[in-house]
Design an enzyme around this catalytic site. Structure first.
Site, PDB file in Angstrom:
ATOM      1  N   CYS A  48       0.376  58.697 -15.603  1.00 22.87           N
ATOM      2  CA  CYS A  48       0.649  59.607 -14.735  1.00 22.87           C
ATOM      3  C   CYS A  48      -0.017  59.991 -13.556  1.00 22.87           C
ATOM      4  CB  CYS A  48       1.153  60.841 -15.566  1.00 22.87           C
ATOM      5  SG  CYS A  48       2.198  60.554 -16.767  1.00 22.87           S
TER       6      CYS A  48
ATOM      7  N   HIS B 128       0.219  66.872 -11.165  1.00 26.12           N
ATOM      8  CA  HIS B 128       1.414  65.793 -11.787  1.00 26.12           C
ATOM      9  C   HIS B 128       2.411  67.085 -12.165  1.00 26.12           C
ATOM     10  CE1 HIS B 128       3.327  63.670 -14.482  1.00 26.12           C
ATOM     11  NE2 HIS B 128       2.772  63.759 -15.665  1.00 26.12           N
TER      12      HIS B 128
ATOM     13  N   ASN C 212       9.851  64.633 -15.651  1.00 22.82           N
ATOM     14  CA  ASN C 212       8.474  63.768 -15.485  1.00 22.82           C
ATOM     15  C   ASN C 212       8.535  62.651 -15.304  1.00 22.82           C
ATOM     16  OD1 ASN C 212       5.991  62.759 -15.986  1.00 22.82           O
ATOM     17  ND2 ASN C 212       5.661  63.825 -17.837  1.00 22.82           N
TER      18      ASN C 212
HETATM   19  O1  UT7 Z   1       2.863  63.573 -18.322  1.00 21.58           O
HETATM   20  C1  UT7 Z   1       1.953  63.178 -19.171  1.00 21.58           C
HETATM   21  C2  UT7 Z   1       1.373  64.342 -19.691  1.00 21.58           C
HETATM   22  N1  UT7 Z   1       2.216  65.026 -20.784  1.00 21.58           N
HETATM   23  C3  UT7 Z   1       2.269  66.303 -20.493  1.00 21.58           C
HETATM   24  O2  UT7 Z   1       1.362  66.982 -19.869  1.00 21.58           O
HETATM   25  C4  UT7 Z   1       2.946  67.055 -21.478  1.00 21.58           C
HETATM   26  C5  UT7 Z   1       2.240  68.561 -22.109  1.00 21.58           C
HETATM   27  N2  UT7 Z   1       3.021  69.159 -23.116  1.00 21.58           N
HETATM   28  C6  UT7 Z   1       4.140  69.841 -22.778  1.00 21.58           C
HETATM   29  O3  UT7 Z   1       4.629  70.068 -21.837  1.00 21.58           O
HETATM   30  C7  UT7 Z   1       4.631  70.669 -23.977  1.00 21.58           C
HETATM   31  O4  UT7 Z   1       3.745  70.635 -24.876  1.00 21.58           O
HETATM   32  C8  UT7 Z   1       6.033  70.208 -24.453  1.00 21.58           C
HETATM   33  C9  UT7 Z   1       7.046  70.577 -23.334  1.00 21.58           C
HETATM   34  C10 UT7 Z   1       6.141  68.905 -24.859  1.00 21.58           C
HETATM   35  C11 UT7 Z   1       6.385  70.950 -25.591  1.00 21.58           C
HETATM   36  O5  UT7 Z   1       6.512  72.340 -25.443  1.00 21.58           O
HETATM   37  P1  UT7 Z   1       5.556  73.433 -26.419  1.00 21.58           P
HETATM   38  O6  UT7 Z   1       5.649  74.906 -25.949  1.00 21.58           O
HETATM   39  O7  UT7 Z   1       4.075  72.846 -26.604  1.00 21.58           O
HETATM   40  O8  UT7 Z   1       6.186  73.403 -27.895  1.00 21.58           O
HETATM   41  P2  UT7 Z   1       5.817  72.896 -29.080  1.00 21.58           P
HETATM   42  O9  UT7 Z   1       5.419  71.470 -29.207  1.00 21.58           O
HETATM   43  O10 UT7 Z   1       4.585  73.715 -29.540  1.00 21.58           O
HETATM   44  O11 UT7 Z   1       7.101  73.209 -30.285  1.00 21.58           O
HETATM   45  C12 UT7 Z   1       7.444  74.597 -30.523  1.00 21.58           C
HETATM   46  C13 UT7 Z   1       8.585  74.504 -31.463  1.00 21.58           C
HETATM   47  C14 UT7 Z   1       8.391  73.633 -32.598  1.00 21.58           C
HETATM   48  O12 UT7 Z   1       9.345  74.374 -33.637  1.00 21.58           O
HETATM   49  P3  UT7 Z   1       8.234  74.926 -34.747  1.00 21.58           P
HETATM   50  O13 UT7 Z   1       7.472  74.292 -35.451  1.00 21.58           O
HETATM   51  O14 UT7 Z   1       7.559  76.187 -33.951  1.00 21.58           O
HETATM   52  O15 UT7 Z   1       9.652  75.517 -35.903  1.00 21.58           O
HETATM   53  C15 UT7 Z   1       9.215  72.247 -32.068  1.00 21.58           C
HETATM   54  O16 UT7 Z   1       9.783  71.766 -33.020  1.00 21.58           O
HETATM   55  O17 UT7 Z   1       9.759  74.176 -30.482  1.00 21.58           O
HETATM   56  C16 UT7 Z   1      10.054  72.964 -31.324  1.00 21.58           C
HETATM   57  N3  UT7 Z   1      10.829  71.924 -30.088  1.00 21.58           N
HETATM   58  C17 UT7 Z   1      11.975  72.112 -29.656  1.00 21.58           C
HETATM   59  N4  UT7 Z   1      12.955  72.895 -29.772  1.00 21.58           N
HETATM   60  C18 UT7 Z   1      14.099  72.728 -29.094  1.00 21.58           C
HETATM   61  C19 UT7 Z   1      10.200  71.015 -29.800  1.00 21.58           C
HETATM   62  N5  UT7 Z   1      11.001  70.149 -28.729  1.00 21.58           N
HETATM   63  C20 UT7 Z   1      12.284  71.008 -28.714  1.00 21.58           C
HETATM   64  C21 UT7 Z   1      13.458  71.002 -27.946  1.00 21.58           C
HETATM   65  N6  UT7 Z   1      14.298  71.755 -28.186  1.00 21.58           N
HETATM   66  N7  UT7 Z   1      13.499  69.753 -27.107  1.00 21.58           N
END
Ligand code: UT7
Length: 325
Positions: free
Chosen positions: A114, A250, A280
């Protein structure tokens, strides 16, 4: 070292087909509300099955040629930043060299995920400033939909396809003010792509591996490193955040950008981002934000831009650029 290069033209391209949050609700267990609240993304653009990264790159360069009175005839190098090349080789840069008949140009692809656009600009600036090259076509293009697992809700809601282009030319007036880069290979396992195609077959790309990400780890790493990198880049160049007209990080996640801006005390109304309607787009996210900033009349000639890319590697790169296009 003082730069002897500047950007003289830019372009951007996204495919027509939209993939909305409600479309994704039908594929995985997610909701528009969750996606917007956690990422700020509303929709993404997706290539048709029979088009690939070189088609995105072609679209961005064609757009640039339609907007600016520039020629590719004397381009002496083509650099394409991508992690989703049509093939293992030939490179996307070589495919582009052929499609635009750039008879005098060398061509290679660069992989900095990225942050690819900023790394490619750094290389182009260095080669033009050193005198080895006069005119370099830089393109950032990624067909992320081809390497996204649409059964994995933690990644498939993020990515979209797109490309951006820039022409870097010799100039007595420096357009590149400073750059700062870093890498943390130990963190590579937090964001990677499985497998890679080496078959001379366009369809092979689709089956060539998928993105896997520990989103939370990458989020924490990126916020920390971008905050530190911005501060080092400004210090090295004797500048302050108040000198920056536009911050263009980014576009991985709008909440991440808000978190970075909160930490560095930078106003969100001076930030350009592209993820809301494109998702993204990996290496293309920063040039697409610039493209939209120009289209909306926000960017003006002479403005000082702070670009900051980060992603797979993990790697990061900041660029201070005077708007000369
Ligand atoms: O471009 C390359 C670089 N990449 C990045 O910069 C990405 C960086 N990370 C992010 O943008 C975020 O971490 C994400 C958007 C990928 C995820 O958001 P988050 O707030 O960090 O969520 P999380 O992974 O901590 O998940 C929180 C909860 C989980 O459920 P539990 O374990 O709390 O019950 C996930 O299973 O949200 C759940 N979850 C979803 N729920 C509904 C994960 N994805 C989804 C989804 N819809 N799509």
């Amino acid at each position: 070292m003082i730069s002897k290069a500047k950007i003289t033209a830019v372009g951007g391209y996204v495919p027509d087909r939209r993939l909305t949050n409600s479309d994704l609700e039908k594929l995985v267990e997610t909701s528009d509300e969750w996606i917007v609240r956690r990422t700020g993304i509303k929709e993404r653009r997706i290539l048709p099955d029979d088009q690939f990264t070189s088609d995105l790159a072609f679209g961005a360069v064609r757009h640039m040629l339609n907007q600016y009175n520039v020629s590719l005839e004397d381009v002496d190098l083509v650099i394409v930043a991508t992690t989703t090349p049509d093939y293992g080789f030939p490179s996307v840069a070589a495919l582009l060299q052929a499609r635009f008949h750039m008879e005098r140009a060398g061509a290679f692809d660069l992989n900095a995920a990225c942050a690819g656009f900023e790394y490619a600009l750094h290389v182009a600036n260095a080669l033009v400033t050193s005198g080895w090259h006069r005119k370099i076509l830089v393109v950032a293009a990624d067909a992320m939909s081809k390497v996204t697992d649409y059964t994995d809700r933690t990644t498939c809601i993020l990515f979209g396809d797109g490309a951006g282009a820039a022409l870097v030319e010799y100039s007595e007036e420096p357009g590149f003010i400073g750059a700062f880069m870093g890498a943390d290979g130990n963190m590579g396992k937090a964001l990677y792509r499985t497998g890679i195609s080496t078959v001379m077959n366009r369809e092979a790309l689709i089956a060539s591996g998928k993105v896997v990400q520990n989103g939370r780890e990458v989020f924490k790493w990126a916020v920390k490193n971008v905050v530190g990198g911005v501060s080092d880049l400004l210090d090295q160049n004797g500048l302050d955040l108040s000198d920056i007209d536009w911050f263009v990080p980014h576009s991985a996640n709008l909440r991440m950008i808000e978190s970075i801006c909160e930490r560095i005390h930078f106003p969100m109304n001076k930030v350009l981002y592209s993820m809301v309607y494109y998702g993204n787009t990996s290496s293309a996210s920063i040039p697409l934000a610039i493209h939209d900033g120009l289209k909306e009349g926000k960017l003006k000639k002479g403005d000082l831009l702070l670009l900051y890319g980060f992603g797979g590697g993990l790697v990061h790169c900041g660029q201070l650029i005077k708007c000369s296009f």
